[in-house]
Structures are given as structure tokens and as C-alpha cells.
Design a protein around this motif. Sequence first.
Motif, mmCIF file in Angstrom:
data_model
loop_
_atom_site.group_PDB
_atom_site.id
_atom_site.type_symbol
_atom_site.label_atom_id
_atom_site.label_comp_id
_atom_site.label_asym_id
_atom_site.label_seq_id
_atom_site.Cartn_x
_atom_site.Cartn_y
_atom_site.Cartn_z
ATOM 1 N N ASP A 129 0.820 -1.208 0.000
ATOM 2 C CA ASP A 129 0.000 0.000 0.000
ATOM 3 C C ASP A 129 0.861 1.268 0.000
ATOM 4 O OD1 ASP A 129 -2.533 1.204 0.003
ATOM 5 O OD2 ASP A 129 -2.417 1.575 2.155
ATOM 6 N N SER A 130 2.090 1.135 0.507
ATOM 7 C CA SER A 130 2.967 2.311 0.554
ATOM 8 C C SER A 130 3.560 2.644 -0.812
ATOM 9 C CB SER A 130 4.101 2.075 1.559
ATOM 10 O OG SER A 130 4.941 1.032 1.111
ATOM 11 N N GLN A 131 3.490 1.683 -1.740
ATOM 12 C CA GLN A 131 3.975 1.950 -3.091
ATOM 13 C C GLN A 131 2.922 2.733 -3.869
ATOM 14 O OE1 GLN A 131 5.320 -1.605 -5.136
ATOM 15 N NE2 GLN A 131 5.548 -2.655 -3.176
ATOM 16 N N ALA A 132 3.359 3.445 -4.855
ATOM 17 C CA ALA A 132 2.402 4.104 -5.749
ATOM 18 C C ALA A 132 1.692 3.022 -6.546
ATOM 19 C CB ALA A 132 3.136 5.057 -6.691
ATOM 20 N N GLN A 133 0.390 3.200 -6.780
ATOM 21 C CA GLN A 133 -0.364 2.174 -7.499
ATOM 22 C C GLN A 133 0.224 1.861 -8.863
ATOM 23 O OE1 GLN A 133 -4.497 1.713 -7.804
ATOM 24 N NE2 GLN A 133 -4.952 2.584 -5.802
ATOM 25 N N GLN A 134 0.828 2.882 -9.506
ATOM 26 C CA GLN A 134 1.373 2.603 -10.828
ATOM 27 C C GLN A 134 2.528 1.609 -10.748
ATOM 28 O OE1 GLN A 134 1.124 5.641 -9.495
ATOM 29 N NE2 GLN A 134 2.988 6.888 -9.721
ATOM 30 N N ASN A 135 3.213 1.554 -9.579
ATOM 31 C CA ASN A 135 4.297 0.590 -9.422
ATOM 32 C C ASN A 135 3.765 -0.812 -9.144
ATOM 33 O OD1 ASN A 135 6.259 2.519 -9.817
ATOM 34 N ND2 ASN A 135 6.440 3.016 -7.638
ATOM 35 N N ILE A 136 2.650 -0.888 -8.424
ATOM 36 C CA ILE A 136 2.067 -2.189 -8.099
ATOM 37 C C ILE A 136 1.701 -2.950 -9.361
ATOM 38 C CG2 ILE A 136 0.160 -3.373 -6.950
ATOM 39 C CD1 ILE A 136 -0.028 -0.966 -5.064
ATOM 40 N N PHE A 137 1.127 -2.260 -10.302
ATOM 41 C CA PHE A 137 0.633 -2.920 -11.510
ATOM 42 C C PHE A 137 1.460 -2.545 -12.743
ATOM 43 C CE2 PHE A 137 -3.034 -2.212 -8.637
ATOM 44 C CZ PHE A 137 -3.295 -3.531 -8.331
ATOM 45 N N GLN A 138 2.731 -2.252 -12.532
ATOM 46 C CA GLN A 138 3.556 -1.764 -13.638
ATOM 47 C C GLN A 138 3.771 -2.831 -14.712
ATOM 48 O OE1 GLN A 138 7.343 -0.679 -12.027
ATOM 49 N NE2 GLN A 138 7.692 -2.648 -11.016
ATOM 50 N N GLU A 147 -8.322 -4.054 -14.227
ATOM 51 C CA GLU A 147 -8.904 -5.065 -13.346
ATOM 52 C C GLU A 147 -8.122 -5.145 -12.035
ATOM 53 O OE1 GLU A 147 -9.206 -9.915 -13.291
ATOM 54 O OE2 GLU A 147 -9.412 -8.900 -15.225
ATOM 55 N N GLY A 148 -6.803 -5.050 -12.124
ATOM 56 C CA GLY A 148 -5.962 -5.088 -10.933
ATOM 57 C C GLY A 148 -6.270 -3.953 -9.982
ATOM 58 N N LYS A 149 -6.476 -2.743 -10.530
ATOM 59 C CA LYS A 149 -6.771 -1.579 -9.694
ATOM 60 C C LYS A 149 -8.137 -1.702 -9.029
ATOM 61 C CE LYS A 149 -3.771 1.701 -12.107
ATOM 62 N NZ LYS A 149 -3.676 2.926 -12.919
ATOM 63 N N VAL A 150 -9.107 -2.295 -9.746
ATOM 64 C CA VAL A 150 -10.438 -2.516 -9.163
ATOM 65 C C VAL A 150 -10.335 -3.487 -7.983
ATOM 66 C CG1 VAL A 150 -12.710 -3.544 -9.567
ATOM 67 C CG2 VAL A 150 -11.720 -2.006 -11.278
ATOM 68 N N LEU A 151 -9.597 -4.581 -8.171
ATOM 69 C CA LEU A 151 -9.425 -5.563 -7.103
ATOM 70 C C LEU A 151 -8.690 -4.952 -5.909
ATOM 71 C CD1 LEU A 151 -8.500 -8.804 -9.096
ATOM 72 C CD2 LEU A 151 -10.684 -8.231 -8.047
ATOM 73 N N TYR A 152 -7.736 -4.098 -6.198
ATOM 74 C CA TYR A 152 -6.979 -3.409 -5.147
ATOM 75 C C TYR A 152 -7.923 -2.557 -4.291
ATOM 76 C CZ TYR A 152 -3.696 -0.119 -3.001
ATOM 77 O OH TYR A 152 -2.995 0.649 -2.110
ATOM 78 N N ASP A 153 -8.825 -1.830 -4.932
ATOM 79 C CA ASP A 153 -9.785 -0.995 -4.205
ATOM 80 C C ASP A 153 -10.742 -1.848 -3.374
ATOM 81 O OD1 ASP A 153 -8.668 1.312 -5.207
ATOM 82 O OD2 ASP A 153 -10.038 1.438 -6.919
#
Length: 674
Positions: A129-138, A147-153
Motif C-alpha cells: 500500500d505504501s507503493q504508488a499504485q502505478q508501481n504495483i501494476f507496472q 482489473e488489478g486496480k479494481v481488485l486493489y480498491d
Amino acid sequence: MKIFFADTGLLAEHLPSYESRPGQLEMAEAVVALLEQEGKGERSDQDSPLAHCLIVEAGTGLGKTLAYLIPSVLSGRRVVVSTNTRNLQDQILKREVPFIQQHIAPDLTAMTVKGRQNYLCLYRWHQLDSQAQQNIFQDLTGEKKKEGKVLYDILKEWLQRTVVADRAELPGIAGSSLLWQKVCCLPYFCLGADCPSATACYLNRLRRLAASCQLLVVNHHLLFSDLAVRKNGFGEVLPRYQSLIIDEAHHLENVAGNFFGFSFSKYQVVDLVADIEQSMLKKGGGKMSTLSAHILSAARALSGLNEQFAAMFPVQKGRFPLIGLFEEYPELKKTRDTLMIALNSLADQLDKAKEQDEPWGHYGQRSLDIAQHLEQITSPLLSKNEQAEQSNYIQWVERTEKNLTLSATPIDVADELRTTLFAGAEHCLFTSATLRTDGGGGGFGYFCQRLGIPEGTETYSFSSPFEYQKRSLLYIPGDHFPEPTDPEYRSALHLEISQLITCSRGRALVLFTSFRALELAWYSLQDELPYPLLRQGTCSRSQLLDRFAEETDSVLFAVASFWEGVDVPGESLSLVIIDKLPFEVPSDPVIMARMEKIKAAGGNPFMEFQIPRAILTLRQGVGRLMRRATDQGVMAILDARLFSKFYGRRFRASLPDAPLSRAVRDVEDFFNRA
């Protein structure tokens, strides 16, 4: 127990269409008698007391879960119920437990405990969670990234209300999903008491809740994981319990063999190196320290040696004994030694960095564990002493399309169970619909001998209350039908399957003993039969079963796991066809080793081992037909050896008490009347 299970008892009063069954009442009374015994019973050879035991075979429809749950709850003891399948766990927790809480024991506390990978790790979540979302799903693009961002939310919102963070609460997130793999609990990522999230840790909360529950429901894998951890003195997975109920107990020998053995695989090393490299990338920025450079260099050197070691084994896919391979390929030992040195060297480098934030110390322990397992598996093969030759372990290798695995499996699990399972609990109940390997009320000899169950253990066998005589038919081909070794068998089998499915107008589950047999039959019949032919391997098990149940005239071709756990009541499953008696392949190294041990002791492995195992599998297969009292249909076993061979009588005696026919016209008449 009569106040619960009699004709006018509590179950009859509150359960719609409940029918009192003498077998269910007798089973419940036997469980009461078991749980009333104080302390432990017989002493083992090592003079340690063993659990009081009870064995109950309860046919489908008897109601065995309530027969053991009600006495367990009323006993006031802490009880663990272990099952092999998620379906049975769900039935207990979603149907049986709420009923007991509503009508019998309102203060009952019960929960399921699963393997740690089913729960979210708060520390890993905070790191992610401390990473920027763009790095999580880079590494994702387009729809996958969205889809990854929706699941993250969804995950973030869920954490505001969940109690133990069990992934099963989120049906939209698969255990294999990239996101879950980044945040689930894994042993080598656990920082234990040093974790900054230890106070709020979901796994710790789960353990506290489990410790306060009277009834815990687990699967066999978690139960044996707990026994293995206790055996090695590394703590415990489950809280202490007094009584243990093992349902679907016919799986115990195989599960115990897996957990009391060792394994080393190419992918264990691949995953370790990938995790180290990923942690290095997360560190990012600035010049790499000398220590980090050494770690990365050691990890990459290990990766190359791992590939080299795996490539030295024969390329043929399958499972084979390891014995002899190190003599046939002398370079294997040298490469193994070099690989173990590399694993220990990497562990040393990681140990120097364990005080840093990243889990280097845990990676180091992981490296040491992999090296230890490789040594435990291979050292007996390189030793010439008598003790190594008399080891209770069989060492074997399995090569698949992408992986190579070396394993050491106990040949006999009885001694392991006596010092863990039977020494740890006060009471053990073993139950299943299939435990006997001979007809009549006896036939528990194989089960007791393989598991080392204490002598004098009481046994009960209650047949299914279903009316097999009136509602089913057992079909075995006539003497004209060729045996499986006959060159004409394959074509005769396909013709017989076609005729039987025509009689039943689809609505059939066809079970095979091998994928090759399945493929040959499916391709032979796909254009001949006017029904939807479903085939294992074309989609997931749940999707296949859903479609099979919904499309009433469909036919499902399947192997292995479909021989049990398939519960499709009603018209959709009106015919079960089994291609031949399910003898295991005797070339499997574990099976071979167990047969050799029986032979060395003066026994007959075919009669004492192969036949009993085949009987249990066959009974599971034919058990797919009658799932409810209103079901009806035909069980067809297309193997003439049931009459032509001396052992056929043993198989026939183990089958349900259904009318027997050897003529296809009787099958046709049955379905015309149904």
C-alpha cells in the motif's frame, strides 16, 4: 441420544423430511461412549499412551456428520474435525453448526482454520500500500491493469471490516491472482514477534479466536501440517485439542506420506532467487551496497547450478525411483554437492543482511531448508551402510513439463502416526463412507494395518439407507466381454459405453482409470452419440460439474479426482460407467516400495495391498450414483474380471446391494421403467 435421533426426537421435529435411522443413532451412541473415556488408552512400544480410537464406516445418506457432531458438542471437549474436501467443511459450518447452535447448543463456538496462504498478511499489505499504485501494476497493461486496480480498491475497502482477512470472503479474488500473491501470508515472509504489524496481525487474531473455540474444522493437509510441526519441535499450527474426528479418513495414508516426507524441486530454487531479485528491485535507487551485490551474485550463481542439476536427470516425464541414478550418472553427486554449497553460501550472505528491513534472514532460512531437504533425500542413496538400506523412506524423482522434483516418502506411515496422531489426542474417530475392503461387517484389517491403529479398536459398519434393491441396477458385461489385456477390449469397451449411454439417454458419468483411456473413448464416441459430451481438462472442475448438472442429457468423461467428491443428485446423473477395475500403476515408486516391503515380510502385496486399494477406489466411484434417497440409476463396471478372476468375488462383495445383471437389455428395461 434417542432424544435427538428417534422418530419423535429433536431432529425429526426441526429437520424437514428427516427419517430416523437406527445406524445414525447407533453411531452417535458409539461416539458418546468414545468421548466419555478419560485420559488415554493402550500404551505404545515406547510406553507412551495412545488415544482411544473408534472406526465407523457410514454409508451415504446415513447422516454421519450430525451423528458425530452432536455428541462432540455435548461432551464439552475441544474437538477438531478434519475433512479432505472443502464441500464437507462448508456443509458442517454452514448447515450443521447453525442447526446445532439454534436447537441444541446456543453457546457453541465453531470456526474453520485454513492454511496461512488463505489469509492476508498485514505487513505485506502495508508494504504494498505504501507503493504508488502505478508501481504495483507496472507489469500489467490494458484491461489487466484496470482489473488489478479494481481488485486493489475492493481489497482496501474489505480490510476495514474483515475479522481474520480470509480470502474466501472475497469470491472475486483467486488465490493464484497476482494481487493476492503479493499480500497473502507465507511462512518465509513472516517476521514473527519482530513484525511491526504483530499486534493487529490477522493470523494472530485467527489463532486467538481458534484457541477460544470448542469446535474447529480443518482439512487433512492442515492437520498433518500441525502434526509435522509438533513432531519437529517448531511449535504448533492448531491450538491444543482433546478429541479428533477424521472424516473422509480413507485419504489418511496418502496425506500422511506427503507431510512426513521431504521434497526438493527446481522451482523451489527458482522462486527463492526470483523473490531475492524482486526484493532488490523494491529497494531501488542509489548505488548497490557491496553486501547486496554479493547476495545478488550468489543468487544468480545458484540459479545457474540449479538449472544444471535439473538438466542432468533423464528427460523422460513421469515418476521414477532415485536409487541407482547417482551410480549411473556419477556427475550428479558432484553437481548436488556444488548446489548445496551454493545454497549454504547464499544463506551465509543473507544472514549478514538479516538486520535490514527486507526479509533477508527469512530468505536465508529458506535457502538452508532447501539445502537440508536435498541432503535428506539424497544422502541415503550415497551411503553404503546397512541403516541407509533399511530406511523407511523411498526416494524418487518426478519430471513434468516444467519442473523436476526429488522426494523422500515414508513407505510405512504407521509408526509416524503412533508418535504424532495417536500420541497427541485423547480420542480419535475415523469415519468415511468407504473404509472396509471386504464385504460383511468386518473388512477393516487393511485400514487398521496401514495406519497402525491400536489393537482392540472398536469398529462399526452401517450401510446406506438408500433402497439400492428397488432404485438401482448393477451391470457387469457377460462372459463374452474381453478382459482389459485383450486386443479387442478397447473397441468392445467403446461399443459398450455407447450402448449404455443410449439406454440412459445421456445423463452419464463415465469414469476412466487413465487419461489415455478417456481420450481414446471420447474421440471414438464424440460424433456417434447425440448428447453433449463433456471432457475433463477442457475447463475447471466446478465449471464441468455445473454444466453437467444443468444440461440434463449431458455425458461427462473423467478420471482421478472425479471418482469421489462429485455430488450431482437427481436425473442428471442416472448412469455411472467405470471402464475397468482401478488398480494403481505398480511402476509408481511409492507403490512399488510399499509392495516390496510387504513381500519382504512374507506377505502377498497383490492380495494385501493392491486389491484393497482398488476396492476402496471402486466403491468411491460407484458411490457417485445415489446421493439422495430419491435418486435412481445404473452402476456399470465394464470389467469381466469381476467374474473371471478369483479376486472378483472380493470386489463384488464390497459393492452396494443392488440387483445384478449381465445383459444390456436389462439396462434398457430399467431406464424405460424409470
